[in-house]
Design a protein around this motif. Structure first.
Motif, PDB file in Angstrom:
ATOM      1  N   ALA A  54       0.821  -1.212   0.000  1.00  0.00           N
ATOM      2  CA  ALA A  54       0.000   0.000   0.000  1.00  0.00           C
ATOM      3  C   ALA A  54       0.854   1.260   0.000  1.00  0.00           C
ATOM      4  CB  ALA A  54      -0.938  -0.010   1.211  1.00  0.00           C
ATOM      5  N   ILE A  55       1.911   1.281   0.817  1.00  0.00           N
ATOM      6  CA  ILE A  55       2.828   2.435   0.834  1.00  0.00           C
ATOM      7  C   ILE A  55       3.405   2.648  -0.554  1.00  0.00           C
ATOM      8  CG2 ILE A  55       5.052   3.285   1.703  1.00  0.00           C
ATOM      9  CD1 ILE A  55       4.412   1.700   4.306  1.00  0.00           C
ATOM     10  N   ASN A  56       3.836   1.549  -1.163  1.00  0.00           N
ATOM     11  CA  ASN A  56       4.451   1.626  -2.481  1.00  0.00           C
ATOM     12  C   ASN A  56       3.507   2.269  -3.497  1.00  0.00           C
ATOM     13  OD1 ASN A  56       6.722   0.846  -4.257  1.00  0.00           O
ATOM     14  ND2 ASN A  56       5.194  -0.466  -5.214  1.00  0.00           N
ATOM     15  N   LEU A  57       2.257   1.868  -3.486  1.00  0.00           N
ATOM     16  CA  LEU A  57       1.297   2.416  -4.440  1.00  0.00           C
ATOM     17  C   LEU A  57       0.950   3.867  -4.122  1.00  0.00           C
ATOM     18  CD1 LEU A  57      -1.062  -0.679  -4.862  1.00  0.00           C
ATOM     19  CD2 LEU A  57       0.747   0.110  -6.410  1.00  0.00           C
ATOM     20  N   ARG A  58       0.940   4.214  -2.834  1.00  0.00           N
ATOM     21  CA  ARG A  58       0.632   5.609  -2.458  1.00  0.00           C
ATOM     22  C   ARG A  58       1.669   6.587  -2.995  1.00  0.00           C
ATOM     23  NH1 ARG A  58      -0.717   3.707   2.880  1.00  0.00           N
ATOM     24  NH2 ARG A  58       1.193   4.615   3.763  1.00  0.00           N
ATOM     25  N   ARG A  59       2.915   6.164  -3.086  1.00  0.00           N
ATOM     26  CA  ARG A  59       3.956   7.090  -3.545  1.00  0.00           C
ATOM     27  C   ARG A  59       3.771   7.467  -5.009  1.00  0.00           C
ATOM     28  NH1 ARG A  59       4.596   9.952  -0.056  1.00  0.00           N
ATOM     29  NH2 ARG A  59       6.596  10.733  -0.789  1.00  0.00           N
ATOM     30  N   ARG A  60       3.192   6.585  -5.789  1.00  0.00           N
ATOM     31  CA  ARG A  60       2.875   6.932  -7.171  1.00  0.00           C
ATOM     32  C   ARG A  60       1.824   8.049  -7.187  1.00  0.00           C
ATOM     33  NH1 ARG A  60       2.428   0.912 -10.027  1.00  0.00           N
ATOM     34  NH2 ARG A  60       4.234  -0.016  -8.968  1.00  0.00           N
ATOM     35  N   ASP A  61       0.815   7.882  -6.338  1.00  0.00           N
ATOM     36  CA  ASP A  61      -0.233   8.901  -6.253  1.00  0.00           C
ATOM     37  C   ASP A  61       0.340  10.238  -5.789  1.00  0.00           C
ATOM     38  OD1 ASP A  61      -2.006   6.901  -6.961  1.00  0.00           O
ATOM     39  OD2 ASP A  61      -2.653   6.509  -4.903  1.00  0.00           O
ATOM     40  N   ARG A  62       1.299  10.176  -4.859  1.00  0.00           N
ATOM     41  CA  ARG A  62       1.912  11.402  -4.353  1.00  0.00           C
ATOM     42  C   ARG A  62       2.673  12.136  -5.461  1.00  0.00           C
ATOM     43  NH1 ARG A  62       1.755  15.981  -1.723  1.00  0.00           N
ATOM     44  NH2 ARG A  62       3.773  16.629  -0.844  1.00  0.00           N
ATOM     45  N   ALA A  63       3.342  11.393  -6.326  1.00  0.00           N
ATOM     46  CA  ALA A  63       4.065  12.026  -7.432  1.00  0.00           C
ATOM     47  C   ALA A  63       3.099  12.768  -8.348  1.00  0.00           C
ATOM     48  CB  ALA A  63       4.854  10.973  -8.224  1.00  0.00           C
ATOM     49  N   VAL A  64       1.958  12.158  -8.629  1.00  0.00           N
ATOM     50  CA  VAL A  64       0.940  12.813  -9.450  1.00  0.00           C
ATOM     51  C   VAL A  64       0.438  14.070  -8.751  1.00  0.00           C
ATOM     52  CG1 VAL A  64      -1.374  12.565 -10.436  1.00  0.00           C
ATOM     53  CG2 VAL A  64       0.256  10.665 -10.567  1.00  0.00           C
ATOM     54  N   GLN A  65       0.211  13.976  -7.448  1.00  0.00           N
ATOM     55  CA  GLN A  65      -0.254  15.115  -6.668  1.00  0.00           C
ATOM     56  C   GLN A  65       0.728  16.274  -6.738  1.00  0.00           C
ATOM     57  OE1 GLN A  65      -0.582  14.300  -2.468  1.00  0.00           O
ATOM     58  NE2 GLN A  65      -1.839  16.092  -2.052  1.00  0.00           N
ATOM     59  N   LEU A  66       2.031  15.979  -6.716  1.00  0.00           N
ATOM     60  CA  LEU A  66       3.033  17.038  -6.786  1.00  0.00           C
ATOM     61  C   LEU A  66       3.007  17.750  -8.137  1.00  0.00           C
ATOM     62  CD1 LEU A  66       6.103  15.427  -4.967  1.00  0.00           C
ATOM     63  CD2 LEU A  66       4.653  17.303  -4.150  1.00  0.00           C
TER      64      LEU A  66
END
Length: 436
Positions: free
Chosen positions: A291-303
């Motif tokens: 789950a952490i791993n997948l969240r970081r992809r979302d965070r990159a998009v958010q940035l």
């Protein structure tokens, strides 16, 4: 020694060519006619540094050949099984269809004293089940997991950091141990550890190693999440804790996380197998690692969205990278492409570039714009995001030169691989992962 390799995908093709390069007589067997035709001409069907050279050398020497005919395995002393074990479509478990088919297809061509050496990553308990089918032929099943790193697979096969073999007890097992030592004698003679275990331990070694690595990567990404709300710098944090010899700095690079054809599916299959064994609580933490791993992809998009003022709609975003890691054209579960596809879904005009993976990416995600030339891909961009840390992006791309090509000067460092001060000094608004 004469060897056969069943399955000529990433693992099998490299293993066959590497075994031929150390002097064995090898036949590679696969059902994919196009793949076999390519390999037979000395052409690697995927990008892997060093593979074309040993393929060509093996074929020209006569020690290496490829075929779709399983009967060509007859007469080989050791049969390596290196087919894929993908994630099942409706769950987390590993799909053993190809492993079972490979072993069943091989059975009629086995002779007394032959060795069947499984190299595929399988759920613990698989080898014991397969042995029940192999043993009546007079052959012996062993489990010999691979530990290849894409981009370094040739070296890791010829000069591994360890060799592991799950071997049954008794005379047949002792004979199999001697034969495997002969197969791998160049590495063993150089001091490579050769560890003999039971089946279950050998199967667990690979998935345990991948689970540990995935956990280490997700740990530092979890720290990045904390850093983002406290103002800390996760790269300095990683440097500080990495000086502890018990922890080490390797694989403590926060970013958009891991992908590829191994780590994600292997930790999911491990979780599924633990649940089947009634021990799901033992590896329940792997669900959070995933789950952490997948969240970081979302965070990159958010940035990217934040950098462009709250919306990427009709904005030009250049994505530097498509492969899941550098030195590879593998796009399986690629965080880079996941980010690109998410941005496209938000209405951005997404241009993707990569030194090796564009053909594979375009085949799977034709909705994106693909440009092979890095500078051309940067031209007119409103924002740039680095998602695969190729040297072309992290070392060779001058921020001043990049600024002269783009419309906007927003850069998101999805791998924390850029010199933040240099990019800011060239007028860029720099966003890192877990960095102020």
């Amino acid at each position: 020694m004469r060897l056969s390799v069943i399955g000529c995908g990433y693992l099998g093709a490299v293993h066959a060519a590497a075994m031929a390069s150390i002097g064995h007589d090898v036949v590679g067997i696969d059902v994919d006619e196009r793949k076999i035709a390519s390999l037979s001409k000395g052409e690697a069907p995927f990008f892997e540094p060093g593979l074309p050279e040993i393929l060509s050398e093996g074929i020209s020497s006569g020690r290496l050949r490829f075929t779709t005919d399983m009967s060509e395995a007859k007469g080989a002393k050791v049969h390596f099984v290196g087919v894929g074990t993908p994630q099942v479509k409706d769950g987390y478990a590993a799909d053993l269809t190809y492993v079972n088919a490979a072993v069943d297809g091989l059975l009629p061509y086995l002779s007394d004293g032959d060795i069947v050496a499984g190299k595929s990553t399988v759920p613990v308990g698989t080898a014991a089940t397969l042995a029940e089918r192999v043993t009546p032929t007079g052959a012996t099943l062993v489990w010999n997991p691979e530990f290849l790193r894409e981009g370094f697979a040739v070296k890791d096969t010829i000069d591994p950091d360890r060799l592991v073999a799950g071997i049954p007890a008794g005379e047949a097992g002792d004979a199999a141990t001697s034969i495997l030592r002969e197969v791998y004698h160049p590495a063993i003679d150089k001091g490579t550890p050769f560890l003999v275990t039971d089946y279950a331990t050998a199967e667990l070694v690979k998935v345990a190693a991948n689970a540990f690595l995935a956990t280490k990567i997700s740990f530092i990404n979890a720290m990045a999440e904390i850093a983002e709300v406290t103002g800390a710098d996760v790269t300095q944090l990683a440097d500080a804790i990495g000086h502890d010899a018990r922890i080490g700095r390797r694989f403590l690079g926060a970013g958009i996380g891991f992908g590829g054809g191994c780590l994600p599916k292997d930790i999911r299959a491990f979780s599924a197998r633990a649940e089947e064994l009634g021990r799901s609580e033992s590896v329940s933490f792997l669900r959070e690692v995933d789950a952490i791993n997948l969240r970081r992809r979302d965070r990159a998009v958010q940035l990217v969205v934040e950098g462009l003022g709250g919306s990427v709609f009709k904005k030009n975003v250049t994505v530097l990278g498509a492969a899941f890691k550098p030195h590879s054209d593998d796009i399986r579960d690629s965080p880079a492409l996941d980010v690109a596809v998410q941005l496209h879904g938000l209405g951005a005009w997404v241009t993707v570039t990569d030194p090796e993976a564009l053909a594979n990416a375009e085949r799977i995600h034709p909705q994106l714009n693909y440009v092979a030339d890095r500078d051309e891909a940067l031209r007119g961009a409103d924002a740039v995001i680095v998602v695969t840390e190729w040297d072309e992006y992290r070392r060779e791309l001058d921020p001043g030169h990049a600024a002269s090509l783009t419309n906007g000067h927003v850069v998101i460092d999805g791998r924390n691989c850029l010199d933040a001060a240099a990019w800011r000094g060239a007028g860029w608004t720099y966003y890192g992962m877990g960095r102020p």
